[in-house]
Design an enzyme around this catalytic site. Structure first.
Site, mmCIF file in Angstrom:
data_model
loop_
_atom_site.group_PDB
_atom_site.id
_atom_site.type_symbol
_atom_site.label_atom_id
_atom_site.label_comp_id
_atom_site.label_asym_id
_atom_site.label_seq_id
_atom_site.Cartn_x
_atom_site.Cartn_y
_atom_site.Cartn_z
ATOM 1 N N THR A 117 0.814 -1.218 0.000
ATOM 2 C CA THR A 117 0.000 0.000 0.000
ATOM 3 C C THR A 117 0.845 1.265 0.000
ATOM 4 O O THR A 117 1.966 1.267 0.520
ATOM 5 C CB THR A 117 -0.899 0.000 1.258
ATOM 6 O OG1 THR A 117 -1.490 1.295 1.390
ATOM 7 C CG2 THR A 117 -0.116 -0.246 2.529
ATOM 8 N N TYR A 175 -1.849 0.141 9.783
ATOM 9 C CA TYR A 175 -2.070 -0.523 8.500
ATOM 10 C C TYR A 175 -0.814 -0.429 7.634
ATOM 11 O O TYR A 175 -0.280 -1.444 7.171
ATOM 12 C CB TYR A 175 -3.283 0.110 7.800
ATOM 13 C CG TYR A 175 -3.438 -0.314 6.364
ATOM 14 C CD1 TYR A 175 -3.494 -1.665 6.019
ATOM 15 C CD2 TYR A 175 -3.531 0.635 5.345
ATOM 16 C CE1 TYR A 175 -3.626 -2.055 4.696
ATOM 17 C CE2 TYR A 175 -3.674 0.252 4.022
ATOM 18 C CZ TYR A 175 -3.711 -1.096 3.708
ATOM 19 O OH TYR A 175 -3.837 -1.479 2.393
ATOM 20 N N PHE A 184 -2.261 2.526 -4.693
ATOM 21 C CA PHE A 184 -2.809 3.783 -4.212
ATOM 22 C C PHE A 184 -4.320 3.511 -4.014
ATOM 23 O O PHE A 184 -4.646 2.422 -3.559
ATOM 24 C CB PHE A 184 -2.405 4.931 -5.150
ATOM 25 C CG PHE A 184 -0.945 5.322 -4.862
ATOM 26 C CD1 PHE A 184 0.092 4.410 -5.097
ATOM 27 C CD2 PHE A 184 -0.625 6.536 -4.289
ATOM 28 C CE1 PHE A 184 1.415 4.716 -4.763
ATOM 29 C CE2 PHE A 184 0.690 6.854 -3.964
ATOM 30 C CZ PHE A 184 1.704 5.944 -4.197
#
Ligand code: UDP
Length: 328
Positions: free
Chosen positions: A116, A140, A168
């Site tokens: 991520t 996260y 993204f």
């Protein structure tokens, strides 16, 4: 045969379909905690189970000729990760450790990891390159970065090839309308706006309008889920060609174009022809103000290019929601 963990989820299910369309045999393991059985392409073998259960993995790896693993099974909500960090370290790090260990035990060494842009933290640049030091500000992002680091270390001790794809903001749905985005509860911006425009909520909340951005709201780089899926297929094809030396690569998967929260709401209004009621709420914890990718590296290495505009992302998401107002 390709093993896809979390193949009943939003991104995983799109990739499973695209793999099957390209003639790959696919096996999905998913505990259905957030995914949907109906989202799993009928051509895939489905195993209802948890990746952390190493017996499940033993059965799969000893029963099927797995060539490569794509690992989507994870929790992926920034705000929730701030409130429940241990859930994120358990479900994202521990699960990956179990899976990587089993792969090594069974001499399977091609791995594609869902990472991520939350690994970057609060970058002070217009376009984020992979060389930018990672400095995540929420559990996260940290949980995903830990796994990327583990993969780097493993590649030094074992012949292990991995590609980590730093997504993204995934958006949109399969162009033919056969797959959608259905989170319960929904927290992501575009589906929240569309839910509101369908009359499911009284207003759309904007989390903070006092950021240091042109309109004060957070800027994100939205990328169509089918473009993310294509990045997986290209990464897989490059890994399947790998032989001896270990390869550990990290690629951004973004559109290189940023949109603020307010811009996205207005785009949704344009696409649907409906008017939103906007409520400005306090900032959401863990949100960086501006995240926009450079996708130069993945374009150069894998020949990947984003194909869908923001309007197409919203339109495909809207088409699915319109046909499936209650989700799967
Ligand atoms: N956001 C918002 N209202 C919502 C959902 C999200 O203002 O109902 C904002 C959120 O604070 C962030 C951006 O929209 O700045 C994108 O959030 P999302 O949850 O879609 O993805 P994330 O960037 O957290 O992965």
């Amino acid at each position: 045969m390709i093993l896809v963990t979390g193949g009943a989820g939003y991104i995983g299910s799109h990739v499973v379909k695209d793999l099957a369309d390209r003639g790959y045999s696919v096996i999905v393991i998913d505990n259905l905690s957030t995914g949907h059985l109906k989202a799993v392409d009928q051509r895939a073998i489905f195993i209802h189970g948890d990746v952390r259960d190493s017996k499940n993995l033993d059965n799969i790896f000893s029963s099927f000729p797995i060539e490569a693993v794509m690992h989507f099974a994870a929790n992926c909500l920034v705000g929730e990760s701030v409130r429940s960090p241990l859930k994120y370290y358990q479900n994202n790090v521990e699960t990956s450790l179990t899976l990587i260990q089993k792969m090594i035990d069974f001499h399977i060494n091609k791995f594609i990891f869902s990472s991520t842009c939350a690994t970057y933290g609060v970058p002070n640049c217009t376009f984020i390159h992979e060389t930018l030091p990672a400095n995540p500000i929420n559990p996260y992002g940290k949980s995903k970065l830990f796994v990327e680091s583990i993969l780097q270390d493993v590649s030094k001790s074992d012949p292990f090839h991995s590609v980590s794809l730093r997504y993204f903001n995934a958006a949109g749905c399969n162009e033919k309308g056969v797959l959608g985005e259905d989170h319960k509860p929904e927290t992501h911006l575009i589906p929240n706006v569309l839910n509101h425009l369908q009359g499911k909520t009284k207003c759309i909340e904007v989390f903070g309008n006092d950021y240091d951005t042109p309109d004060g709201t957070c800027i994100r780089d939205y990328i169509h889920v089918s473009d993310i899926s294509l990045a997986h297929i290209l990464a897989l094809e490059s890994l399947l060609k790998c032989s001896n030396h270990s390869l550990t690569e990290v690629f951004n998967v973004g559109n290189t174009r940023g949109f603020s929260v307010l811009e996205i709401i207005h785009k949704c209004e344009e696409v649907t022809g409906l008017k939103a009621t906007i409520k400005i709420s306090p900032r959401r914890q863990g949100d960086p103000p501006h995240l926009v990718a450079s996708s130069k590296k993945i374009q150069e290495f894998l020949g990947w290019m984003p194909r869908f505009s923001i309007e197409e992302m919203i339109q495909t998401a809207w088409n699915w929601k319109y046909k499936n107002p209650d989700g799967y």
